[in-house]
Design a protein around this motif. Structure first.
Motif, PDB file in Angstrom:
ATOM      1  N   TRP A  57     -40.337 -40.584 105.637  1.00  0.00           N
ATOM      2  CA  TRP A  57     -41.451 -40.607 106.599  1.00  0.00           C
ATOM      3  C   TRP A  57     -42.597 -39.739 106.085  1.00  0.00           C
ATOM      4  N   LEU A  58     -42.294 -38.505 105.686  1.00  0.00           N
ATOM      5  CA  LEU A  58     -43.339 -37.593 105.232  1.00  0.00           C
ATOM      6  C   LEU A  58     -43.980 -38.086 103.929  1.00  0.00           C
ATOM      7  N   ALA A  59     -43.172 -38.586 103.006  1.00  0.00           N
ATOM      8  CA  ALA A  59     -43.726 -39.072 101.744  1.00  0.00           C
ATOM      9  C   ALA A  59     -44.626 -40.278 101.968  1.00  0.00           C
ATOM     10  N   TRP A  60     -44.214 -41.172 102.869  1.00  0.00           N
ATOM     11  CA  TRP A  60     -45.031 -42.354 103.168  1.00  0.00           C
ATOM     12  C   TRP A  60     -46.391 -41.935 103.706  1.00  0.00           C
ATOM     13  N   ASN A  61     -46.410 -40.992 104.626  1.00  0.00           N
ATOM     14  CA  ASN A  61     -47.656 -40.621 105.289  1.00  0.00           C
ATOM     15  C   ASN A  61     -48.475 -39.586 104.521  1.00  0.00           C
ATOM     16  N   ILE A  62     -47.979 -39.113 103.404  1.00  0.00           N
ATOM     17  CA  ILE A  62     -48.749 -38.169 102.589  1.00  0.00           C
ATOM     18  C   ILE A  62     -49.210 -38.812 101.279  1.00  0.00           C
ATOM     19  N   LEU A  63     -48.320 -39.554 100.614  1.00  0.00           N
ATOM     20  CA  LEU A  63     -48.627 -40.053  99.271  1.00  0.00           C
ATOM     21  C   LEU A  63     -49.338 -41.400  99.266  1.00  0.00           C
ATOM     22  N   LEU A  64     -49.118 -42.232 100.269  1.00  0.00           N
ATOM     23  CA  LEU A  64     -49.751 -43.556 100.263  1.00  0.00           C
ATOM     24  C   LEU A  64     -51.218 -43.463 100.667  1.00  0.00           C
ATOM     25  N   PRO A  65     -51.969 -44.517 100.381  1.00  0.00           N
ATOM     26  CA  PRO A  65     -53.394 -44.505 100.778  1.00  0.00           C
ATOM     27  C   PRO A  65     -53.538 -44.397 102.302  1.00  0.00           C
ATOM     28  N   PRO A  66     -54.696 -43.902 102.746  1.00  0.00           N
ATOM     29  CA  PRO A  66     -54.884 -43.703 104.193  1.00  0.00           C
ATOM     30  C   PRO A  66     -54.764 -44.979 105.004  1.00  0.00           C
ATOM     31  N   ALA A  67     -55.043 -46.125 104.429  1.00  0.00           N
ATOM     32  CA  ALA A  67     -54.949 -47.378 105.192  1.00  0.00           C
ATOM     33  C   ALA A  67     -53.507 -47.735 105.536  1.00  0.00           C
ATOM     34  N   LEU A  68     -52.545 -47.295 104.736  1.00  0.00           N
ATOM     35  CA  LEU A  68     -51.133 -47.627 104.974  1.00  0.00           C
ATOM     36  C   LEU A  68     -50.385 -46.541 105.750  1.00  0.00           C
ATOM     37  N   ARG A  69     -51.037 -45.459 106.008  1.00  0.00           N
ATOM     38  CA  ARG A  69     -50.365 -44.388 106.753  1.00  0.00           C
ATOM     39  C   ARG A  69     -50.362 -44.722 108.249  1.00  0.00           C
ATOM     40  N   PHE A  70     -49.183 -44.663 108.861  1.00  0.00           N
ATOM     41  CA  PHE A  70     -49.093 -44.936 110.313  1.00  0.00           C
ATOM     42  C   PHE A  70     -48.939 -43.648 111.126  1.00  0.00           C
ATOM     43  N   ASP A  71     -48.679 -42.504 110.457  1.00  0.00           N
ATOM     44  CA  ASP A  71     -48.562 -41.219 111.165  1.00  0.00           C
ATOM     45  C   ASP A  71     -49.159 -40.137 110.269  1.00  0.00           C
ATOM     46  N   PRO A  72     -50.507 -39.903 110.366  1.00  0.00           N
ATOM     47  CA  PRO A  72     -51.127 -38.930 109.470  1.00  0.00           C
ATOM     48  C   PRO A  72     -50.656 -37.496 109.723  1.00  0.00           C
ATOM     49  N   TYR A  73     -51.336 -36.559 109.022  1.00  0.00           N
ATOM     50  CA  TYR A  73     -50.836 -35.204 108.802  1.00  0.00           C
ATOM     51  C   TYR A  73     -50.197 -34.493 109.994  1.00  0.00           C
ATOM     52  N   PRO A  74     -50.726 -34.426 111.187  1.00  0.00           N
ATOM     53  CA  PRO A  74     -49.985 -33.616 112.181  1.00  0.00           C
ATOM     54  C   PRO A  74     -48.598 -34.194 112.504  1.00  0.00           C
ATOM     55  N   PHE A  75     -48.368 -35.446 112.063  1.00  0.00           N
ATOM     56  CA  PHE A  75     -47.065 -36.107 112.267  1.00  0.00           C
ATOM     57  C   PHE A  75     -46.631 -36.069 113.742  1.00  0.00           C
ATOM     58  N   ILE A  76     -47.521 -36.497 114.610  1.00  0.00           N
ATOM     59  CA  ILE A  76     -47.245 -36.480 116.054  1.00  0.00           C
ATOM     60  C   ILE A  76     -46.155 -37.490 116.409  1.00  0.00           C
ATOM     61  N   PHE A  77     -46.203 -38.651 115.789  1.00  0.00           N
ATOM     62  CA  PHE A  77     -45.210 -39.678 116.086  1.00  0.00           C
ATOM     63  C   PHE A  77     -43.813 -39.241 115.638  1.00  0.00           C
ATOM     64  N   LEU A  78     -43.716 -38.567 114.503  1.00  0.00           N
ATOM     65  CA  LEU A  78     -42.430 -38.050 114.035  1.00  0.00           C
ATOM     66  C   LEU A  78     -41.886 -37.007 115.007  1.00  0.00           C
TER      67      LEU A  78
END
Length: 200
Positions: free
Chosen positions: A80-101
């Motif tokens: 989850w963290l790697a997906w939302n940190i390493l992928l481009p911003p368009a593919l991120r479904f839960d950006p940095y504050p990781f609220i959904f996680l």
């Protein structure tokens, strides 16, 4: 000719007990039949089998208490963290504050705690039943032991009053000696019989 009500002391007509004005609530309403089961009421909430739900909660609680769950949970969080940190911003479904996680983990914890408590309660009930059965078995074993102890004591007391072979032999030898001393038997016979008794 119509039936009229009973007359009271003042000569006025009194309505009879079977008329509509004097009917009670039991005769007016629908009578409850005691010889028939009550009809089932419609429930708003869905019905479920508590035993099946309890077994499911025990399975979930057992899985949550294993190392496999911790490994899988750690892998999911890392992905989850790697997906939302390493992928481009368009593919991120839960950006940095990781609220959904955070929401998913809180939801998982809020469901895991009651399931674990339910499994523990079921285990406590089973332990209570097992302890009650063991207590009854121990009481029966103690009662049987006390009974056998009393029987053994009674047998010992009974055997203490039983004449043994050695005691009978010694009594017979004493009688032969007494008879030989009082000249009831010749001395040779008394000695021979004493030897025979001693040889036996």
């Amino acid at each position: 000719m119509t039936e009229r009500g009973d007359r009271d002391g003042g000569g006025r007509d009194r309505p009879r007990s079977g008329s509509s004005t004097g009917a009670t609530a039991i005769t007016r309403g629908a009578r409850v039949r005691l010889d028939q089961p009550r009809p089932q009421r419609r429930r708003i909430l869905p019905e479920y089998d508590p035993e099946a739900f309890g077994r499911l909660s025990e399975r979930v609680a057992r899985f949550l208490g294993t190392g496999r769950f911790i490994v899988w949970m750690t892998l999911v969080i890392i992905v989850w963290l790697a997906w939302n940190i390493l992928l481009p911003p368009a593919l991120r479904f839960d950006p940095y504050p990781f609220i959904f996680l955070t929401l998913v983990l809180s939801l998982q914890a809020s469901y895991a705690a009651p399931l674990i408590l339910l499994a523990q309660n079921r285990q406590d009930d089973r332990d209570r039943v097992t302890q009650e059965q063991e207590r009854k078995q121990n009481e029966r074993a103690i009662a049987d032991t006390e009974y056998l102890t009393r029987e053994i004591a009674a047998l010992r007391m009974g055997l203490g009053e039983v004449a043994t072979r050695d005691w009978i032999r010694s009594e017979l030898q004493d009688m032969v000696r007494d008879m030989a001393d009082h000249h009831v038997l010749p001395p040779e016979t008394g000695r021979a019989r004493g030897r025979e008794e001693s040889d036996r």
